[in-house]
Motif scaffolding. Structure first.
Motif, PDB file in Angstrom:
ATOM      1  N   LEU A 113       0.810  -1.209   0.000  1.00 47.07           N
ATOM      2  CA  LEU A 113       0.000   0.000   0.000  1.00 47.07           C
ATOM      3  C   LEU A 113       0.847   1.266   0.000  1.00 47.07           C
ATOM      4  O   LEU A 113       0.529   2.231  -0.690  1.00 47.07           O
ATOM      5  N   THR A 114       1.938   1.261   0.732  1.00 48.26           N
ATOM      6  CA  THR A 114       2.844   2.420   0.731  1.00 48.26           C
ATOM      7  C   THR A 114       3.417   2.638  -0.666  1.00 48.26           C
ATOM      8  O   THR A 114       3.423   3.757  -1.180  1.00 48.26           O
ATOM      9  N   LEU A 117       0.603   3.847  -3.131  1.00 48.64           N
ATOM     10  CA  LEU A 117       0.210   5.250  -2.960  1.00 48.64           C
ATOM     11  C   LEU A 117       1.272   6.201  -3.501  1.00 48.64           C
ATOM     12  O   LEU A 117       0.963   7.146  -4.225  1.00 48.64           O
ATOM     13  N   ASN A 120       1.718   5.711  -7.458  1.00 49.67           N
ATOM     14  CA  ASN A 120       0.557   6.197  -8.195  1.00 49.67           C
ATOM     15  C   ASN A 120       0.475   7.720  -8.169  1.00 49.67           C
ATOM     16  O   ASN A 120       0.053   8.335  -9.146  1.00 49.67           O
ATOM     17  N   SER A 150      -6.942   9.895  -8.578  1.00 47.54           N
ATOM     18  CA  SER A 150      -6.802   9.690  -7.135  1.00 47.54           C
ATOM     19  C   SER A 150      -7.957   8.878  -6.572  1.00 47.54           C
ATOM     20  O   SER A 150      -7.767   8.034  -5.693  1.00 47.54           O
ATOM     21  N   THR A 153      -7.148   5.268  -7.200  1.00 51.51           N
ATOM     22  CA  THR A 153      -6.098   4.777  -6.313  1.00 51.51           C
ATOM     23  C   THR A 153      -6.646   4.573  -4.910  1.00 51.51           C
ATOM     24  O   THR A 153      -6.419   3.532  -4.285  1.00 51.51           O
ATOM     25  N   LEU A 154      -7.371   5.550  -4.401  1.00 51.07           N
ATOM     26  CA  LEU A 154      -7.922   5.439  -3.045  1.00 51.07           C
ATOM     27  C   LEU A 154      -8.930   4.300  -2.934  1.00 51.07           C
ATOM     28  O   LEU A 154      -8.954   3.582  -1.936  1.00 51.07           O
ATOM     29  N   VAL A 157      -6.908   1.065  -2.850  1.00 56.98           N
ATOM     30  CA  VAL A 157      -6.246   0.898  -1.551  1.00 56.98           C
ATOM     31  C   VAL A 157      -7.269   0.483  -0.490  1.00 56.98           C
ATOM     32  O   VAL A 157      -6.994  -0.392   0.334  1.00 56.98           O
TER      33      VAL A 157
END
Length: 174
Positions: A113-114, A117, A120, A150, A153-154, A157
């Motif tokens: 995840l790091t 984020l 991306n 975004s 991506t969010l 995640v």
């Protein structure tokens, strides 16, 4: 020789499929709202998804397969885009996905995840800047481009976090 699992191959295929989907969306839908009063070319959601799928494909099928997919995606992006968008689409895809890859690789040891984020964030910015400049000669849609990508991506995640928690709970119950 390690053969990727069917899920890894499906992720790689989905990743490459986002390219024609993004180009078709721009060609057929033009500009779409992305929230907070902003708009962006309709391929914005597919491009955001591509960045996420690239990272997931990297984890499931490896670096070599993803680098090959970036090459295939660049060619597809050029061939399948409206002629006016072909160069912008191909260049933005090649640069953004390569930058995403370059950021993701060293960060993946810190966690999926790091890495996702951070990579991306760089990939979506590079894609937005390059595509908008080449396709439209303007950054008028930049806030919408960033916002739409975004969101993807969010959302990814959030889904991955939920799946990870579910898997950990299942393992803990066993």
């Amino acid at each position: 020789m390690n053969v990727p699992a069917p899920a890894g191959i499906a992720t790689l295929i989905a990743y490459v499929a986002t390219i024609p989907a993004a180009n078709l969306a721009v060609t057929h839908f033009g500009v779409v709202p992305v929230g907070f009063g902003y708009a962006a070319p309709a391929g914005v959601y597919m491009v955001g998804l591509a960045l996420v799928l690239r990272d997931l494909a990297r984890e499931s099928v490896g670096r070599g397969a993803v680098l090959a997919a970036i090459g295939v995606g660049t060619v597809l992006s050029y061939l399948l885009a409206d002629p006016a968008l072909a160069v912008a689409s191909a260049a933005a895809f090649a640069v953004a996905e390569s930058m995403d890859f370059a950021i993701y690789e060293p960060l993946r040891r810190r966690g999926l995840l790091t890495a996702m984020l951070a990579s991306n964030a760089i990939g979506l910015l590079a894609d937005s800047l390059l595509f908008l400049k080449l396709a439209f000669g303007s950054f008028a849609y930049l806030p919408g481009q960033i916002l739409g990508k975004s969101w993807m991506t969010l959302a990814a995640v959030a889904v991955l976090t939920l799946l990870r928690r579910r898997k950990q709970a299942t393992v803990g119950d066993a």
